[in-house]
Scaffold this motif. Structure first.
Motif, PDB file in Angstrom:
ATOM      1  N   GLY A 261      60.914  97.956  36.426  1.00  0.00           N
ATOM      2  CA  GLY A 261      61.483  96.828  37.170  1.00  0.00           C
ATOM      3  C   GLY A 261      61.288  95.519  36.441  1.00  0.00           C
ATOM      4  N   ASP A 262      62.045  94.522  36.860  1.00  0.00           N
ATOM      5  CA  ASP A 262      62.012  93.208  36.225  1.00  0.00           C
ATOM      6  C   ASP A 262      60.860  92.374  36.779  1.00  0.00           C
ATOM      7  N   GLY A 263      59.710  92.507  36.159  1.00  0.00           N
ATOM      8  CA  GLY A 263      58.548  91.721  36.573  1.00  0.00           C
ATOM      9  C   GLY A 263      57.655  92.406  37.570  1.00  0.00           C
ATOM     10  N   GLY A 264      58.065  93.565  38.106  1.00  0.00           N
ATOM     11  CA  GLY A 264      57.255  94.219  39.126  1.00  0.00           C
ATOM     12  C   GLY A 264      56.538  95.461  38.658  1.00  0.00           C
ATOM     13  N   VAL A 265      56.758  95.886  37.406  1.00  0.00           N
ATOM     14  CA  VAL A 265      56.156  97.125  36.933  1.00  0.00           C
ATOM     15  C   VAL A 265      54.633  97.045  36.990  1.00  0.00           C
ATOM     16  N   GLY A 266      54.007  98.139  37.488  1.00  0.00           N
ATOM     17  CA  GLY A 266      52.550  98.225  37.529  1.00  0.00           C
ATOM     18  C   GLY A 266      51.922  97.664  38.790  1.00  0.00           C
ATOM     19  N   LEU A 267      52.719  97.072  39.686  1.00  0.00           N
ATOM     20  CA  LEU A 267      52.172  96.536  40.927  1.00  0.00           C
ATOM     21  C   LEU A 267      52.003  97.648  41.956  1.00  0.00           C
ATOM     22  N   ALA A 268      50.860  97.640  42.639  1.00  0.00           N
ATOM     23  CA  ALA A 268      50.572  98.645  43.660  1.00  0.00           C
ATOM     24  C   ALA A 268      50.487  97.964  45.015  1.00  0.00           C
ATOM     25  N   TYR A 269      51.085  98.608  46.043  1.00  0.00           N
ATOM     26  CA  TYR A 269      51.098  98.061  47.398  1.00  0.00           C
ATOM     27  C   TYR A 269      50.614  99.114  48.390  1.00  0.00           C
ATOM     28  N   TYR A 297      41.675  97.712  48.213  1.00  0.00           N
ATOM     29  CA  TYR A 297      40.825  97.446  47.050  1.00  0.00           C
ATOM     30  C   TYR A 297      41.362  98.190  45.833  1.00  0.00           C
ATOM     31  N   ILE A 298      41.738  99.452  46.014  1.00  0.00           N
ATOM     32  CA  ILE A 298      42.253 100.253  44.895  1.00  0.00           C
ATOM     33  C   ILE A 298      43.578  99.685  44.392  1.00  0.00           C
ATOM     34  N   CYS A 299      44.408  99.175  45.308  1.00  0.00           N
ATOM     35  CA  CYS A 299      45.653  98.515  44.879  1.00  0.00           C
ATOM     36  C   CYS A 299      45.356  97.400  43.879  1.00  0.00           C
ATOM     37  N   LEU A 300      44.307  96.633  44.167  1.00  0.00           N
ATOM     38  CA  LEU A 300      43.940  95.543  43.274  1.00  0.00           C
ATOM     39  C   LEU A 300      43.507  96.060  41.908  1.00  0.00           C
ATOM     40  N   THR A 301      42.700  97.096  41.890  1.00  0.00           N
ATOM     41  CA  THR A 301      42.207  97.622  40.605  1.00  0.00           C
ATOM     42  C   THR A 301      43.342  98.215  39.774  1.00  0.00           C
ATOM     43  N   ILE A 302      44.383  98.708  40.419  1.00  0.00           N
ATOM     44  CA  ILE A 302      45.546  99.231  39.683  1.00  0.00           C
ATOM     45  C   ILE A 302      46.413  98.077  39.184  1.00  0.00           C
ATOM     46  N   PRO A 328      33.259 100.264  41.970  1.00  0.00           N
ATOM     47  CA  PRO A 328      31.810 100.140  42.202  1.00  0.00           C
ATOM     48  C   PRO A 328      31.237 101.491  42.632  1.00  0.00           C
ATOM     49  N   ILE A 329      30.005 101.769  42.225  1.00  0.00           N
ATOM     50  CA  ILE A 329      29.391 103.060  42.558  1.00  0.00           C
ATOM     51  C   ILE A 329      28.083 102.850  43.308  1.00  0.00           C
ATOM     52  N   ASP A 330      27.687 103.895  44.036  1.00  0.00           N
ATOM     53  CA  ASP A 330      26.410 103.846  44.738  1.00  0.00           C
ATOM     54  C   ASP A 330      25.315 104.401  43.832  1.00  0.00           C
ATOM     55  N   ASP A 331      24.105 104.571  44.376  1.00  0.00           N
ATOM     56  CA  ASP A 331      22.977 105.007  43.532  1.00  0.00           C
ATOM     57  C   ASP A 331      23.096 106.471  43.118  1.00  0.00           C
ATOM     58  N   LYS A 332      24.087 107.181  43.644  1.00  0.00           N
ATOM     59  CA  LYS A 332      24.317 108.566  43.236  1.00  0.00           C
ATOM     60  C   LYS A 332      25.475 108.688  42.258  1.00  0.00           C
ATOM     61  N   GLY A 333      26.066 107.547  41.883  1.00  0.00           N
ATOM     62  CA  GLY A 333      27.164 107.571  40.925  1.00  0.00           C
ATOM     63  C   GLY A 333      28.516 107.835  41.548  1.00  0.00           C
ATOM     64  N   ASN A 334      28.581 107.899  42.864  1.00  0.00           N
ATOM     65  CA  ASN A 334      29.860 108.102  43.556  1.00  0.00           C
ATOM     66  C   ASN A 334      30.492 106.751  43.885  1.00  0.00           C
ATOM     67  N   PRO A 335      31.827 106.715  44.065  1.00  0.00           N
ATOM     68  CA  PRO A 335      32.461 105.444  44.447  1.00  0.00           C
ATOM     69  C   PRO A 335      31.809 104.875  45.709  1.00  0.00           C
ATOM     70  N   ASN A 336      31.492 103.608  45.646  1.00  0.00           N
ATOM     71  CA  ASN A 336      30.837 102.945  46.770  1.00  0.00           C
ATOM     72  C   ASN A 336      31.907 102.466  47.749  1.00  0.00           C
ATOM     73  N   TRP A 337      32.403 103.405  48.563  1.00  0.00           N
ATOM     74  CA  TRP A 337      33.487 103.095  49.481  1.00  0.00           C
ATOM     75  C   TRP A 337      33.100 102.009  50.490  1.00  0.00           C
ATOM     76  N   GLN A 338      31.841 101.994  50.898  1.00  0.00           N
ATOM     77  CA  GLN A 338      31.411 101.013  51.879  1.00  0.00           C
ATOM     78  C   GLN A 338      31.482  99.598  51.323  1.00  0.00           C
ATOM     79  N   PHE A 339      31.079  99.457  50.049  1.00  0.00           N
ATOM     80  CA  PHE A 339      31.177  98.133  49.424  1.00  0.00           C
ATOM     81  C   PHE A 339      32.628  97.675  49.364  1.00  0.00           C
ATOM     82  N   MET A 340      33.509  98.579  48.956  1.00  0.00           N
ATOM     83  CA  MET A 340      34.931  98.216  48.870  1.00  0.00           C
ATOM     84  C   MET A 340      35.449  97.781  50.242  1.00  0.00           C
ATOM     85  N   GLU A 341      35.082  98.547  51.276  1.00  0.00           N
ATOM     86  CA  GLU A 341      35.492  98.217  52.645  1.00  0.00           C
ATOM     87  C   GLU A 341      34.971  96.837  53.037  1.00  0.00           C
TER      88      GLU A 341
END
Length: 457
Positions: A261-269, A297-302, A328-341
């Motif tokens: 697209g014209d200027g929109g490529v790579g945008l996530a919604y 949050y994931i939209c932003l990172t993409i 972001p990850i928690d102390d077990k190396g998993n995605p820190n979903w709570q922080f993102m929320e």
């Protein structure tokens, strides 16, 4: 003040422009082709025929070619061919084929009343040979509320829009105050916890399946209530609302990614409702249960990686499968979903507080203005009452004076009549006196002759 209704007034037809029109319509003073534009960032709007963002393509400086001059603000602009209609509050430059409508009765509220009526009339024009030219605009009529003089009721239009603005502001304040008081937002996000964030890299495919959009002939889509998502850089990708045409619809709670697209490529919604997707969009379907704020949050990172894609290097499933994001990850190396929320909630909370502060200030300003206007109206009504009372007293005095004048005139008339009668009597008396004197003279003459005769005897 009672609530204003559109049925409160009679309506009349008026030409938009021309000799008897309500607007003076002229072509823009600038009309700068974009390839001749100094695109240095500034604070002056550059208006084009786009149907988005109030017609504003970008903001530029006044360091333009001297042959181009800015158009003044407080006007309505109409784009030839696209028939776009917007109110421009501030001075601006334009691209080609923009008509500028001016009227000394115009202000923001009046413009907001008239623009929907103009847009209705613009539907009869189209791109090319049937565009909204100056001649066609001058011959076009719109209906407006009228006053007792059969003229446009500008004050009613202004007051009606102000009434709507106040209602909407109060609704927004109520909505966001309630949202702010929600249990998820009323306290500091995360209970005031300070996170020490660690990050790691993950593939998007770890959490999502990919499915390409299937709407490949959007020109044949009929109007409906299903959101159609295309590879746009604005409006969350929304292009139109279409009817079900039998093609697969995509479920709510997904992410859509612009492939090109014209200027929109790579945008996530993030899409919260069921949608239809065109073929330039890929749906990211979550493999696991992810909250809405996590998806945002994931939209932003993409989206922050969009610069590596372009119209010539578009996104396909192979490239998408290899695409990585940092989370972001928690102390077990998993995605820190709570922080993102919590992070997205905090942003939402900050934005709501900022918006409420603005709305409350604006509402207080409007209420203060309304209070001052009501106070002025009250003073004017009081003055009018006093003036009416004085006028009544003056009329009463005038009536008494006229009555006295009438009595005096009547007396004068009677006096004049008596004077006339007296003069007439005096005249008759004088005439009688003259006759008496004449008789006395004749008597004296006879006596004299008698005496003479006696002497001779």
């Amino acid at each position: 003040m009672d609530k204003l209704k559109l049925t409160d007034r009679e309506w009349g037809e008026f030409f938009i422009g021309g000799k008897d029109g309500i607007f003076s319509i002229k072509a823009t003073k600038s009309g700068i082709d974009k390839n001749k534009l100094n695109t240095e960032i500034g604070n002056i709007p550059y208006i084009t025929r786009t149907d988005m963002d109030n017609g504003i393509n970008l903001f530029i400086t006044d360091a333009q070619n001297s042959k181009y001059t800015q158009d003044n603000g407080n006007v309505i602009t109409i784009g030839l061919d696209t028939q776009t209609v917007f109110y421009q509050q501030n001075s601006f430059y334009t691209g080609q084929n923009i008509q500028v409508l001016t009227c000394d009765k115009l202000n923001k509220q009046v413009a907001m009343f008239i623009i929907p009526l103009l847009k209705i009339q613009m539907k009869k024009f189209s791109w090319g040979s049937n565009g909204a030219t100056l001649g066609r605009l001058n011959r076009t009529k719109i209906k407006l509320p009228i006053n007792k003089q059969n003229e446009p009721d500008w004050q009613f239009m202004e007051d009606y829009i102000k009434q709507i603005e106040q209602e909407k502001i109060k609704q927004l304040i109520g909505y966001y105050q309630t949202k702010l008081l929600d249990n998820q937002l009323k306290n500091d996000i995360g209970g005031g916890k300070v996170y020490k964030i660690q990050w790691d890299i993950f593939k998007i495919s770890d959490f999502f399946d990919f499915m390409r959009g299937n709407q490949n002939n959007m020109a044949k889509c009929k109007k409906g209530d299903i959101p159609l998502i295309s590879a746009r850089k604005v409006d969350n990708g929304y292009k139109d609302f279409i009817a079900d045409n039998g093609k697969k619809l995509f479920p709510a709670h997904i992410i859509t990614l612009n492939n090109d697209g014209d200027g929109g490529v790579g945008l996530a919604y993030y899409q919260s409702t069921q949608t239809a997707l065109d073929t330039h969009v890929t749906a990211l379907l979550p493999k696991i249960n992810l909250a809405k704020n996590v998806m945002l949050y994931i939209c932003l990172t993409i989206s922050i990686q969009r610069d590596k894609f372009s119209h010539g290097y578009s996104i396909n499933n192979e490239r998408l499968s290899a695409q990585k994001i940092m989370l972001p990850i928690d102390d077990k190396g998993n995605p820190n979903w709570q922080f993102m929320e919590d992070y997205i909630k905090q942003i939402e909370k900050d934005k709501i507080e900022t918006l409420l502060s603005y709305l409350n200030q604006y509402n207080a300003l409007v209420e203060s203005r309304e209070s001052r206007v009501e106070s002025r109206e009250s003073r004017v009504e009081s003055r009018e009452s006093r003036v009416e009372s004085r006028e009544s007293r003056v009329e009463s005095r005038e009536s008494r004076v006229e009555s006295r004048e009438s009595r005096v005139e009547s007396r004068e008339s009677r006096v004049e009549s008596r004077e006339s009668r007296v003069e007439s009597r005096e005249s008759r008396v004088e005439s009688r006196e003259s006759r008496v004197e004449s008789r006395e003279s004749r008597v004296e003459s006879r006596e004299s002759r008698v005496e003479n005769s006696m002497g001779e005897i």
